[in-house]
Design a protein around this motif. Structure first.
Motif, short mmCIF file in Angstrom:
data_model
loop_
_atom_site.label_atom_id
_atom_site.label_comp_id
_atom_site.label_asym_id
_atom_site.label_seq_id
_atom_site.Cartn_x
_atom_site.Cartn_y
_atom_site.Cartn_z
N ARG A 67 101.84 31.12 -16.92
CA ARG A 67 101.61 29.68 -16.80
C ARG A 67 100.94 28.97 -15.47
O ARG A 67 100.82 27.94 -15.69
CB ARG A 67 102.72 28.85 -17.52
CG ARG A 67 103.90 28.79 -16.39
CD ARG A 67 104.89 27.91 -16.98
NE ARG A 67 105.88 27.70 -16.32
CZ ARG A 67 105.88 26.82 -14.77
NH1 ARG A 67 104.93 26.21 -14.50
NH2 ARG A 67 107.21 26.91 -14.04
N SER A 68 101.18 29.81 -14.68
CA SER A 68 100.84 29.22 -13.19
C SER A 68 99.35 29.31 -12.91
O SER A 68 98.39 30.14 -13.59
CB SER A 68 101.45 30.22 -11.91
OG SER A 68 102.78 30.14 -12.16
N SER A 69 99.08 28.37 -12.28
CA SER A 69 97.60 28.12 -11.75
C SER A 69 97.58 27.71 -10.19
O SER A 69 98.09 26.72 -9.86
CB SER A 69 96.89 26.77 -12.74
OG SER A 69 95.81 26.45 -12.11
N ASN A 71 94.69 27.01 -9.04
CA ASN A 71 93.82 25.90 -8.61
C ASN A 71 94.61 24.29 -8.66
O ASN A 71 94.15 23.57 -8.29
CB ASN A 71 92.79 25.78 -9.83
CG ASN A 71 91.58 26.88 -9.50
OD1 ASN A 71 91.42 27.72 -10.07
ND2 ASN A 71 90.49 26.30 -8.51
N ARG A 155 92.66 34.03 -12.53
CA ARG A 155 92.27 32.81 -13.19
C ARG A 155 91.59 31.67 -12.32
O ARG A 155 91.43 30.31 -12.58
CB ARG A 155 93.47 32.15 -13.85
CG ARG A 155 94.12 32.92 -15.09
CD ARG A 155 94.99 32.43 -16.10
NE ARG A 155 96.31 32.15 -15.04
CZ ARG A 155 97.30 32.91 -15.26
NH1 ARG A 155 97.32 34.09 -16.10
NH2 ARG A 155 98.51 32.82 -14.43
N VAL A 156 91.69 32.06 -11.02
CA VAL A 156 91.13 30.97 -9.92
C VAL A 156 89.59 30.80 -9.92
O VAL A 156 88.81 31.94 -10.47
CB VAL A 156 91.47 31.58 -8.54
CG1 VAL A 156 90.98 31.00 -7.50
CG2 VAL A 156 92.96 31.58 -8.49
#
Length: 294
Positions: A67-69, A71, A155-156
């Motif tokens: 779940r980490s982001s 951004n 996902r960055v």
């Protein structure tokens, strides 16, 4: 987006200083840059002058990988604000002389405006470090844990360059960084133990490449803290040239007398006003270009 790990097996060789120097060069070049501080000591985060303001450190992002982001949690470096002030100053200066420049040489004026636009695009953010990251700095890291940073970075968005500051070991965090990287830059001092340690790191990287990451490249070896007046340093630099051949990058980075003051003030070397800092900034910009194009 290019991902580069900065590594060394030996502490005290200036690995974090090189990371900060490259980050400074990237900001000066107008690149959108992210520094990932994997060292549990988090010295890079301190040197980049951040205010986390409740955002998650990289260790928690690795733990909660699904779940980490980055951004959402990347913290702006205070260097970016100073950089933008410099850009605005340049823009104001150009605005004052725009008519004269256009009249005398319109092509030169266009080039100046283009350079200012390039500078204005640059920014520097930090996935900041903390002691929590140390839970992954163990020798028996499983493959699924090895993939955590690569998964988070996949996902960055919005960055041209990612610089990963690794801890001075070959435990889990360094191998996690290598697995996520396109290139690995090795940092060495021109001293006996550092040169020997860099040679061991090069062998370890080759083994890691064969077992886990066949596409990872060696960006090269940078000789740091070089003092040309020292006979020992001259000898070790020649030894490094013989050992590493084309992998030894140019330029060699000299011992910078202002480094402690610059880092203590949480400034970019490209923003520091002394002559030695300006000379070092030129070399670091050349090194960044060499690493990116290797």
């Amino acid at each position: 987006m290019q991902v580069v790990s900065i590594s060394s097996l030996k502490g005290g060789v200036g690995k974090t200083s090189v990371t900060l120097g490259l980050a400074s060069a990237a900001l000066d070049a107008g690149l959108r840059t992210l520094v990932v501080d994997l060292d549990p000591h988090a010295d890079a985060s301190t040197g980049l002058g951040i205010n986390p303001a409740g955002r998650e450190p990289i260790g928690l992002m690795l733990k909660n990988v699904r779940r980490s982001s980055i951004n959402a949690n990347a913290v702006p470096s205070s260097w970016t604000e100073r950089h933008q002030k410099i850009v605005r100053s340049v823009q104001a200066s150009q605005s004052d002389s725009k008519d004269d420049a256009a009249a005398s040489d319109s092509e030169e004026a266009d080039a100046g405006e283009s350079k200012t636009a390039e500078l204005a695009e640059g920014r520097l953010d930090v996935a900041y470090g903390s002691a929590f990251t140390g839970i992954y700095d163990r020798p028996d890291l499983r493959l699924r844990d090895l993939k955590r940073l690569k998964t988070v970075l996949s996902r960055v968005t919005g960055y041209d360059l990612v610089l990963i500051d690794c801890p001075p070991s070959l435990n889990g965090l360094t191998r996690m960084a290598w697995y996520a990287s396109d290139k690995v830059l090795l940092v060495a001092e021109t001293s006996l133990f550092s040169v020997a340690g860099t040679e061991r790191t090069m062998r370890a990287l080759n083994m890691f490449r064969r077992e886990f990451a066949p596409s990872i490249q060696t960006a090269g070896v940078v000789a740091n803290k070089y003092r040309p007046e020292s006979g020992e340093h001259q000898f070790r630099l020649q030894e490094m040239s013989t050992m590493f051949g084309d992998a030894l990058l140019s330029p060699v980075l000299p011992d910078i007398p202002d480094w402690q003051q610059i880092q203590g003030a949480a400034h970019a070397v490209h923003q520091w006003p002394t002559e030695s800092a300006r000379l070092s900034a030129v070399l670091l910009s050349e090194l960044l270009e060499a690493v990116r194009n290797k």
